[in-house]
Motif scaffolding. Sequence first.
Motif, PDB file in Angstrom:
ATOM      1  N   GLY A 244      35.798  -4.080  47.675  1.00 17.14           N
ATOM      2  CA  GLY A 244      34.600  -3.787  46.892  1.00 17.14           C
ATOM      3  C   GLY A 244      34.615  -2.428  46.228  1.00 17.14           C
ATOM      4  N   ARG A 245      35.008  -1.392  46.966  1.00 20.80           N
ATOM      5  CA  ARG A 245      35.020  -0.038  46.401  1.00 20.80           C
ATOM      6  C   ARG A 245      36.092   0.103  45.325  1.00 20.80           C
ATOM      7  NH1 ARG A 245      33.942   1.187  51.942  1.00 20.80           N
ATOM      8  NH2 ARG A 245      31.860   2.078  52.212  1.00 20.80           N
ATOM      9  N   LYS A 246      37.252  -0.531  45.539  1.00 21.61           N
ATOM     10  CA  LYS A 246      38.299  -0.506  44.516  1.00 21.61           C
ATOM     11  C   LYS A 246      37.806  -1.153  43.230  1.00 21.61           C
ATOM     12  CE  LYS A 246      42.335  -0.890  47.599  1.00 21.61           C
ATOM     13  NZ  LYS A 246      43.506  -1.753  47.917  1.00 21.61           N
ATOM     14  N   LEU A 247      37.118  -2.273  43.372  1.00 22.57           N
ATOM     15  CA  LEU A 247      36.624  -2.984  42.194  1.00 22.57           C
ATOM     16  C   LEU A 247      35.568  -2.172  41.463  1.00 22.57           C
ATOM     17  CD1 LEU A 247      36.359  -6.633  43.595  1.00 22.57           C
ATOM     18  CD2 LEU A 247      38.068  -5.734  42.025  1.00 22.57           C
ATOM     19  N   ASP A 248      34.737  -1.464  42.222  1.00 22.16           N
ATOM     20  CA  ASP A 248      33.717  -0.612  41.582  1.00 22.16           C
ATOM     21  C   ASP A 248      34.364   0.406  40.656  1.00 22.16           C
ATOM     22  OD1 ASP A 248      31.620  -1.870  42.788  1.00 22.16           O
ATOM     23  OD2 ASP A 248      31.404  -0.426  44.417  1.00 22.16           O
ATOM     24  N   PHE A 249      35.408   1.073  41.161  1.00 17.58           N
ATOM     25  CA  PHE A 249      36.096   2.080  40.359  1.00 17.58           C
ATOM     26  C   PHE A 249      36.787   1.444  39.154  1.00 17.58           C
ATOM     27  CE2 PHE A 249      40.105   4.256  39.370  1.00 17.58           C
ATOM     28  CZ  PHE A 249      39.611   5.483  38.960  1.00 17.58           C
ATOM     29  N   LEU A 250      37.451   0.303  39.382  1.00 17.73           N
ATOM     30  CA  LEU A 250      38.180  -0.353  38.302  1.00 17.73           C
ATOM     31  C   LEU A 250      37.225  -0.812  37.208  1.00 17.73           C
ATOM     32  CD1 LEU A 250      40.955  -1.268  37.361  1.00 17.73           C
ATOM     33  CD2 LEU A 250      40.593  -3.430  38.567  1.00 17.73           C
ATOM     34  N   ALA A 251      36.047  -1.277  37.580  1.00 16.28           N
ATOM     35  CA  ALA A 251      35.072  -1.728  36.580  1.00 16.28           C
ATOM     36  C   ALA A 251      34.651  -0.575  35.666  1.00 16.28           C
ATOM     37  CB  ALA A 251      33.844  -2.318  37.280  1.00 16.28           C
ATOM     38  N   GLN A 252      34.551   0.627  36.221  1.00 17.63           N
ATOM     39  CA  GLN A 252      34.217   1.800  35.398  1.00 17.63           C
ATOM     40  C   GLN A 252      35.310   2.066  34.366  1.00 17.63           C
ATOM     41  OE1 GLN A 252      33.297   5.187  37.899  1.00 17.63           O
ATOM     42  NE2 GLN A 252      32.173   3.916  39.337  1.00 17.63           N
ATOM     43  N   GLU A 253      36.572   1.922  34.802  1.00 14.33           N
ATOM     44  CA  GLU A 253      37.696   2.143  33.880  1.00 14.33           C
ATOM     45  C   GLU A 253      37.741   1.061  32.799  1.00 14.33           C
ATOM     46  OE1 GLU A 253      39.703   4.892  34.013  1.00 14.33           O
ATOM     47  OE2 GLU A 253      38.120   5.418  35.429  1.00 14.33           O
ATOM     48  N   MET A 254      37.463  -0.163  33.179  1.00  8.64           N
ATOM     49  CA  MET A 254      37.427  -1.263  32.215  1.00  8.64           C
ATOM     50  C   MET A 254      36.359  -1.002  31.156  1.00  8.64           C
ATOM     51  SD  MET A 254      37.778  -4.217  35.141  1.00  8.64           S
ATOM     52  CE  MET A 254      36.943  -5.491  34.215  1.00  8.64           C
ATOM     53  N   ASN A 255      35.211  -0.576  31.609  1.00 13.30           N
ATOM     54  CA  ASN A 255      34.109  -0.317  30.695  1.00 13.30           C
ATOM     55  C   ASN A 255      34.415   0.867  29.775  1.00 13.30           C
ATOM     56  OD1 ASN A 255      31.420  -1.326  30.048  1.00 13.30           O
ATOM     57  ND2 ASN A 255      30.687   0.678  30.681  1.00 13.30           N
ATOM     58  N   ARG A 256      35.106   1.881  30.305  1.00  9.51           N
ATOM     59  CA  ARG A 256      35.473   3.048  29.505  1.00  9.51           C
ATOM     60  C   ARG A 256      36.403   2.643  28.349  1.00  9.51           C
ATOM     61  NH1 ARG A 256      37.054   6.009  33.303  1.00  9.51           N
ATOM     62  NH2 ARG A 256      35.204   7.293  33.496  1.00  9.51           N
ATOM     63  N   GLU A 257      37.386   1.804  28.635  1.00  9.16           N
ATOM     64  CA  GLU A 257      38.308   1.360  27.583  1.00  9.16           C
ATOM     65  C   GLU A 257      37.582   0.539  26.526  1.00  9.16           C
ATOM     66  OE1 GLU A 257      41.160   2.561  27.357  1.00  9.16           O
ATOM     67  OE2 GLU A 257      41.342   3.405  29.355  1.00  9.16           O
ATOM     68  N   ALA A 258      36.681  -0.313  26.964  1.00  6.18           N
ATOM     69  CA  ALA A 258      35.922  -1.143  26.013  1.00  6.18           C
ATOM     70  C   ALA A 258      35.039  -0.266  25.119  1.00  6.18           C
ATOM     71  CB  ALA A 258      35.073  -2.164  26.764  1.00  6.18           C
ATOM     72  N   ASN A 259      34.421   0.745  25.706  1.00  9.88           N
ATOM     73  CA  ASN A 259      33.584   1.654  24.904  1.00  9.88           C
ATOM     74  C   ASN A 259      34.414   2.398  23.859  1.00  9.88           C
ATOM     75  OD1 ASN A 259      31.137   1.075  26.129  1.00  9.88           O
ATOM     76  ND2 ASN A 259      31.406   2.612  27.724  1.00  9.88           N
TER      77      ASN A 259
END
Length: 292
Positions: A244-259
Amino acid sequence: MIKSMTGFGRALADDGKRSVIVELKGVNHRYFDVNIRMPKSLFPLEDRMRKTLQEYITRGKLDMFITYRNHIKDDLEVKYNESLAGRYASILKQMRDELGLVDDVSVSLISKFPDVVYTEETEENLDEIWILLEKAVRDSAAIMQVMRQKEGELLKRDMLQKADSILEKLEVIKAREITVMPAYREKLFERLKGIMDQIPVDENRVALEVALYTDRASIDEEITRLSSHMEQFRSFLAEEEPVGRKLDFLAQEMNREANTMASKSVDITITNTVLEIKNDIEKIREQMQNIE
């Protein structure tokens, strides 16, 4: 194995003398947090219960409700207040002598007075209780785990579908980028040529600046990084340990690239596709909030 943080488990343990019912309710939480409601007599066993739960659950907010019954009540001891009984006997004898009454002072009479005879709970054997309580805690936690695993599998399936959708959209963007950037470079150069006709400017310098500006507008790196994040996302979902914690961090990175892609895009079709990707990422992040 992906597990949800939402679940319920209930278990009963009974050895004929005592019975314990343990109910567990779990919801989302960033950390491991347990709230235990139990009889006062079981307070010394609280630390053991928490450690046992942590063998099954690493993340989530848990409410544990414990009902304890002693069926034979061998923890009660009958006593009498010797000092109080003596005072009652003394005053009764005094009344007899002063009033000339018939002497009928008896044990049965004195025992009926308030607070002379009473019951008192003796301290139970906590080690014996723990044998029963531990079984109920483990059984309820195991039942909850089954529910958490089933819901986790549904969450995983849904997130993988959204991950596939994002990867498909990235392929669309990648193909679009190949045709858009040369056209964008040409269009930018043509606009600058109009200015160059009025103001003398070194054409080679303009061409260099156009190339540099076009490179800065390129989203090739973001496409590659986001594609890599999605592959990593899929690998996390295949792990056996809580992620869960790994996915939380990865989701932030995914969103950063999309932005970044959205801010750099020079094509409306790419921009709209990136917005769809951002929407998918947000849906994935919502699902992630319930993963252990």
